[in-house]
Scaffold this motif. Sequence first.
Motif, PDB file in Angstrom:
ATOM      1  N   PRO A  59       0.920  -1.164  -0.148  1.00 55.67           N
ATOM      2  CA  PRO A  59      -0.085   0.046   0.079  1.00 55.67           C
ATOM      3  C   PRO A  59       0.706   1.315   0.036  1.00 55.67           C
ATOM      4  N   ASP A  60       0.257   2.399  -0.531  1.00 55.21           N
ATOM      5  CA  ASP A  60       0.606   3.650  -0.298  1.00 55.21           C
ATOM      6  C   ASP A  60      -0.108   4.546   0.791  1.00 55.21           C
ATOM      7  N   GLN A  61      -0.100   5.810   0.571  1.00 57.08           N
ATOM      8  CA  GLN A  61      -0.717   6.583   1.683  1.00 57.08           C
ATOM      9  C   GLN A  61      -0.287   6.293   3.178  1.00 57.08           C
ATOM     10  N   GLY A  62       1.195   6.070   2.916  1.00 62.17           N
ATOM     11  CA  GLY A  62       1.531   5.894   4.314  1.00 62.17           C
ATOM     12  C   GLY A  62       1.374   4.780   5.130  1.00 62.17           C
ATOM     13  N   PHE A  63       1.547   4.681   6.484  1.00 60.00           N
ATOM     14  CA  PHE A  63       1.111   3.516   7.061  1.00 60.00           C
ATOM     15  C   PHE A  63      -0.328   3.369   7.287  1.00 60.00           C
ATOM     16  N   GLU A  64      -1.036   4.441   7.072  1.00 63.66           N
ATOM     17  CA  GLU A  64      -2.419   4.130   6.913  1.00 63.66           C
ATOM     18  C   GLU A  64      -2.771   3.064   5.755  1.00 63.66           C
ATOM     19  N   GLY A  65      -2.193   3.154   5.012  1.00 68.15           N
ATOM     20  CA  GLY A  65      -2.106   1.949   3.931  1.00 68.15           C
ATOM     21  C   GLY A  65      -2.030   0.645   4.387  1.00 68.15           C
TER      22      GLY A  65
ATOM     23  N   PHE B 254      -5.082  -0.549   6.678  1.00 67.46           N
ATOM     24  CA  PHE B 254      -6.511  -0.687   6.178  1.00 67.46           C
ATOM     25  C   PHE B 254      -6.490  -1.668   4.827  1.00 67.46           C
ATOM     26  N   THR B 255      -5.362  -1.448   3.972  1.00 68.78           N
ATOM     27  CA  THR B 255      -5.337  -2.494   2.961  1.00 68.78           C
ATOM     28  C   THR B 255      -4.302  -3.307   2.804  1.00 68.78           C
ATOM     29  N   GLY B 256      -3.378  -3.179   4.051  1.00 71.27           N
ATOM     30  CA  GLY B 256      -2.071  -4.184   3.930  1.00 71.27           C
ATOM     31  C   GLY B 256      -2.490  -5.378   4.848  1.00 71.27           C
ATOM     32  N   ILE B 257      -2.563  -4.849   6.424  1.00 69.96           N
ATOM     33  CA  ILE B 257      -2.683  -6.020   7.110  1.00 69.96           C
ATOM     34  C   ILE B 257      -3.896  -6.830   7.125  1.00 69.96           C
ATOM     35  N   PRO B 258      -5.273  -6.265   6.750  1.00 74.81           N
ATOM     36  CA  PRO B 258      -6.285  -6.917   6.463  1.00 74.81           C
ATOM     37  C   PRO B 258      -6.253  -8.002   5.698  1.00 74.81           C
ATOM     38  N   MET B 259      -5.641  -7.857   4.438  1.00 73.87           N
ATOM     39  CA  MET B 259      -5.703  -8.597   3.377  1.00 73.87           C
ATOM     40  C   MET B 259      -4.619  -9.564   3.148  1.00 73.87           C
ATOM     41  N   TYR B 260      -3.552  -9.041   3.573  1.00 76.09           N
ATOM     42  CA  TYR B 260      -2.243  -9.703   3.519  1.00 76.09           C
ATOM     43  C   TYR B 260      -1.467 -10.202   4.735  1.00 76.09           C
ATOM     44  N   ASP B 261      -0.478 -11.021   4.600  1.00 73.00           N
ATOM     45  CA  ASP B 261       0.433 -11.205   5.785  1.00 73.00           C
ATOM     46  C   ASP B 261       1.633 -11.249   5.212  1.00 73.00           C
ATOM     47  N   GLY B 262       2.618 -10.718   6.227  1.00 77.19           N
ATOM     48  CA  GLY B 262       4.170 -11.107   6.097  1.00 77.19           C
ATOM     49  C   GLY B 262       4.675 -12.229   6.434  1.00 77.19           C
ATOM     50  N   LEU B 263       5.867 -12.399   6.241  1.00 81.65           N
ATOM     51  CA  LEU B 263       6.628 -13.539   6.854  1.00 81.65           C
ATOM     52  C   LEU B 263       6.457 -13.364   8.465  1.00 81.65           C
ATOM     53  N   VAL B 264       6.689 -12.151   8.781  1.00 82.55           N
ATOM     54  CA  VAL B 264       6.626 -11.812  10.176  1.00 82.55           C
ATOM     55  C   VAL B 264       5.414 -10.796  10.375  1.00 82.55           C
ATOM     56  N   ASN B 265       4.789 -10.800  11.163  1.00 83.11           N
ATOM     57  CA  ASN B 265       3.447  -9.883  11.596  1.00 83.11           C
ATOM     58  C   ASN B 265       3.489  -9.216  13.052  1.00 83.11           C
ATOM     59  N   TRP B 266       2.840  -8.117  13.359  1.00 80.93           N
ATOM     60  CA  TRP B 266       2.836  -7.565  14.386  1.00 80.93           C
ATOM     61  C   TRP B 266       1.813  -7.951  15.272  1.00 80.93           C
TER      62      TRP B 266
END
Length: 561
Positions: free
Chosen positions: A55-61, A64-76
């Motif tokens: 996502p763009d729009q800084g960490f608001e992205g 709201f469109t990163g963490i809900p739909m995707y995962d990383g190898l490591v999460n918060w």
Amino acid sequence: MWSSFRPAVLAGAVLSSAVLALAGTLLSTTSVLAQEKVLRIGMTAADIPRTHGQPDQGFEGNRFTGIPMYDGLVNWDLSRADAASVIIPGLALEWAVDATDKTKWIFKLRPGVKFHDGSPFNAAAVVWNVQKVLDQTAPHFDQSQVGVTVSRMPNLRSARVVDDLTVELTTSAPDSFLPINLTNLFMASPTHWQKLFTEVPASVTDARQRSQAAWTAFSGNPSGTGAFRGVRLVPRERFEMVANKEYWDTARRPKIDRVVLLPLPEPNARTAALLAGQVDWIEAPSPDAVPQITSRGFKMYTNAQPHVWPWQFSFREGSPWADRRVRQAANLCINRDELKQLLNGLMEVPKGTVPPGHPWWGNPTFDIKYDLANARRLMQEAGFSAQRPVTVKVLTSASGSGQMQPIVMNEWLQQALKECFFNVELEVAEWNSVFTNWREGAGSAGARGSNAINVTFAAMDPFFAMGRFVTRQANPPTSNNWGFFNSDEFDGLVNTARTTFDATGRDNALAALHKRIVEEAPFLWVAHDVGPRAISPRVTGVVQPRSWFIDIAPMDIRAGS
């Protein structure tokens, strides 16, 4: 001094034209969604953050469109309100640096995970997602995703499949920060992208244009591994996600059926939308409207966050901020308690990037506080006075991720700094343009002649909090050393922290780094955000973590609401 800058109170919650238009949009889908549990969120962003996995729009992205739909190898870990967020296993179950070659990391992957399109997540998918931002020869390489990933993990160089559930990552130098940095690399489905790539019309013959067309199609029909999957994108208007009932983490399988994201960049419009019942949740409500919001039964959620609201200074030739006396004077000139009163308490007063008592604090000798006499003395030593003020120009935005109330706050600073012989000019641009310039640097055209930039930043990990601002390695366009704050001393301090792999030793190195950053004052530290959000009481299960992020997945809508 500050009272003239109070934002207008929303007496009677008068609806703006934007809110009336929003009402029409939402009413048109009411009958369709009547049987669903629907959560409607008013964001500060002026547009929908990119939905293709970076996502763009800084960490608001990311929120709201990163963490809900995707995962990383490591999460918060976003499950606690009473402790700082830490990293936890995501799509990787465990990881370790090679004992003999600390540029090599082995990640053991979680078995049985599937993307939203049904294809399997595996080591090949990790390699593909690394290539999308690092390998310019890869057919799916996407330049638009580079800035929001590579600048956040500058040492990652490659990925290699060891076996189906094991992947090796290689860095350019030993980098103990890598696992934390990987929270920013979201995993998108290679199979789904390839399908969309094959559907690009044959008339598009240029390889890069075909790739971009596939990514555009992917944005409208995304596929990650997350708790929600995207189903409808209307740029600048709305984005809808629905629950992924097969999500691999059973504890986070959503209870809410649908999430609707709506860009509402103006704080009064966001507040009016909430009070009118057009949304259930808003970010950064207008501070003067908080009493009205709470009196109407809405809940205000705040928590001290590792999130800094600063001016970042330029050190280029001719910049007045190149003089440490001027930088320190600005930090002593402003009464942050007064600003906190202006914001109705919705901020914390900073002493640096991290607070006293933090493992990275380091006991700096320069004390950030309100000391008008010493501020004026330093300015006079630097050659400035009421008769000879210094003009500084600050690039900021009217809204955006983490920007809190940027116009109100910057106008307050403009007036406050006059007391110390500063003539402040404000250059207001759209948030994404400001964010882009943060990587382009103070010398680029995008800076518009500014010698300071107002971009907020999260301080959850060492690189984000400090490393990317004070080392040559992070000079534009690589990362966010916007003002070219360069010295051998700071390169060495960052390198020591980055190459220290035991936790205690790394904290000690980071404390030494933070001490010197505060003493040299490459920022005007103005506020620490508390992440204020107003949410309808019908929304339950809300945890406001000590993090810039928040987890929608465990939330619910109260029955009968």
